[in-house]
Design a protein around this motif. Structure first.
Motif, PDB file in Angstrom:
ATOM      1  N   MET A  77       0.819  -1.349  -0.026  1.00  0.00           N
ATOM      2  CA  MET A  77      -0.160   0.058  -0.006  1.00  0.00           C
ATOM      3  C   MET A  77       0.775   1.339  -0.114  1.00  0.00           C
ATOM      4  O   MET A  77       0.317   2.181  -0.132  1.00  0.00           O
ATOM      5  CB  MET A  77      -1.004  -0.183   1.239  1.00  0.00           C
ATOM      6  N   ASP A  78       2.327   0.977   0.231  1.00  0.00           N
ATOM      7  CA  ASP A  78       3.176   2.044   0.201  1.00  0.00           C
ATOM      8  C   ASP A  78       3.188   2.769  -1.097  1.00  0.00           C
ATOM      9  O   ASP A  78       3.706   3.940  -1.410  1.00  0.00           O
ATOM     10  CB  ASP A  78       4.469   1.744   0.583  1.00  0.00           C
ATOM     11  N   LYS A  79       2.813   2.096  -2.122  1.00  0.00           N
ATOM     12  CA  LYS A  79       2.902   2.517  -3.458  1.00  0.00           C
ATOM     13  C   LYS A  79       1.972   3.580  -4.019  1.00  0.00           C
ATOM     14  O   LYS A  79       1.841   3.991  -5.139  1.00  0.00           O
ATOM     15  CB  LYS A  79       2.915   1.536  -4.543  1.00  0.00           C
ATOM     16  N   ILE A  80       1.029   3.823  -3.081  1.00  0.00           N
ATOM     17  CA  ILE A  80      -0.357   4.736  -3.324  1.00  0.00           C
ATOM     18  C   ILE A  80       0.297   6.222  -2.940  1.00  0.00           C
ATOM     19  O   ILE A  80       0.560   6.657  -2.098  1.00  0.00           O
ATOM     20  CB  ILE A  80      -1.443   4.362  -2.741  1.00  0.00           C
ATOM     21  N   MET A  81       0.885   6.860  -4.206  1.00  0.00           N
ATOM     22  CA  MET A  81       1.307   8.188  -3.995  1.00  0.00           C
ATOM     23  C   MET A  81       0.510   9.123  -4.767  1.00  0.00           C
ATOM     24  O   MET A  81      -0.237   8.816  -5.657  1.00  0.00           O
ATOM     25  CB  MET A  81       2.700   8.229  -4.418  1.00  0.00           C
ATOM     26  N   GLY A  82       0.918  10.541  -4.679  1.00  0.00           N
ATOM     27  CA  GLY A  82       0.114  11.501  -5.333  1.00  0.00           C
ATOM     28  C   GLY A  82      -1.214  11.852  -4.784  1.00  0.00           C
ATOM     29  O   GLY A  82      -1.964  10.981  -4.021  1.00  0.00           O
ATOM     30  N   GLU A  83      -1.663  12.915  -5.237  1.00  0.00           N
ATOM     31  CA  GLU A  83      -3.111  13.286  -4.709  1.00  0.00           C
ATOM     32  C   GLU A  83      -4.178  12.680  -5.454  1.00  0.00           C
ATOM     33  O   GLU A  83      -5.180  12.632  -5.083  1.00  0.00           O
ATOM     34  CB  GLU A  83      -3.206  14.900  -4.971  1.00  0.00           C
ATOM     35  N   PHE A  84      -3.834  12.477  -6.641  1.00  0.00           N
ATOM     36  CA  PHE A  84      -4.804  11.553  -7.369  1.00  0.00           C
ATOM     37  C   PHE A  84      -4.268  10.421  -8.430  1.00  0.00           C
ATOM     38  O   PHE A  84      -3.166  10.692  -8.569  1.00  0.00           O
ATOM     39  CB  PHE A  84      -5.357  12.840  -8.701  1.00  0.00           C
ATOM     40  N   TRP A  85      -5.039   9.641  -8.825  1.00  0.00           N
ATOM     41  CA  TRP A  85      -4.687   8.731  -9.545  1.00  0.00           C
ATOM     42  C   TRP A  85      -5.559   8.805 -10.963  1.00  0.00           C
ATOM     43  O   TRP A  85      -6.592   8.894 -10.935  1.00  0.00           O
ATOM     44  CB  TRP A  85      -5.080   7.203  -9.338  1.00  0.00           C
ATOM     45  N   SER A 101      -9.168  10.118  -6.295  1.00  0.00           N
ATOM     46  CA  SER A 101      -8.460  10.813  -5.194  1.00  0.00           C
ATOM     47  C   SER A 101      -7.787   9.800  -4.514  1.00  0.00           C
ATOM     48  O   SER A 101      -7.891   8.538  -4.687  1.00  0.00           O
ATOM     49  CB  SER A 101      -9.494  11.565  -4.248  1.00  0.00           C
ATOM     50  N   ARG A 102      -6.601  10.377  -3.739  1.00  0.00           N
ATOM     51  CA  ARG A 102      -5.604   9.126  -3.301  1.00  0.00           C
ATOM     52  C   ARG A 102      -6.588   8.437  -2.192  1.00  0.00           C
ATOM     53  O   ARG A 102      -6.559   7.115  -1.990  1.00  0.00           O
ATOM     54  CB  ARG A 102      -4.606  10.142  -2.341  1.00  0.00           C
TER      55      ARG A 102
END
Length: 125
Positions: A77-85, A101-102
């Motif tokens: 789950m550490d790979k979820i970065m940025g404000e948006f996908w 959104s994140r």
């Protein structure tokens, strides 16, 4: 002149990623954002976007799929970065972009285990 139509055979995953990245950048630009893709295959965000007067900056991850299917998040789950996908599906035919959104990514991500190894996915829906 060479035929530039997409091949009917399966596309290379790197090409799928490139098409999705540039499709996302194109559409963000049409909506008034200045966009800069980051280094490909580097850990982190894929796009830096800022508005016209540079008062707002966004970090965006882009996931690209050749057809609509589950979206791979990774092994952590550490790979979820940025404000948006931005998730771009059907890149070889009629691309469709979904913006999450994140927090939506965190809420929609499911864990799967196989042979004792975890992976994380967002199911289509």
């Amino acid at each position: 002149m060479p035929n530039l139509a997409p091949s009917k055979s399966a596309l290379n995953p790197q090409i799928v990623g490139n098409v999705g990245l540039y499709f996302a950048c194109y559409n963000l630009s049409l909506h008034g954002w200045n966009v800069m893709p980051t280094a490909r295959n580097a850990r982190g965000i894929d796009v830096v976007a800022y508005n016209g007067d540079a008062s707002k900056f966004l970090g965006i991850q882009v996931k690209s799929l050749s057809k609509r299917s589950a979206v791979p998040v990774g092994t952590s789950m550490d790979k979820i970065m940025g404000e948006f996908w931005i998730i771009v599906t059907r890149i070889a035919t009629t691309p469709v972009a979904y913006i999450l959104s994140r927090q939506e990514v965190l809420d929609k991500t499911h864990k799967a285990e196989k042979d004792g190894r975890a992976s994380y996915w967002i199911e289509p829906g």
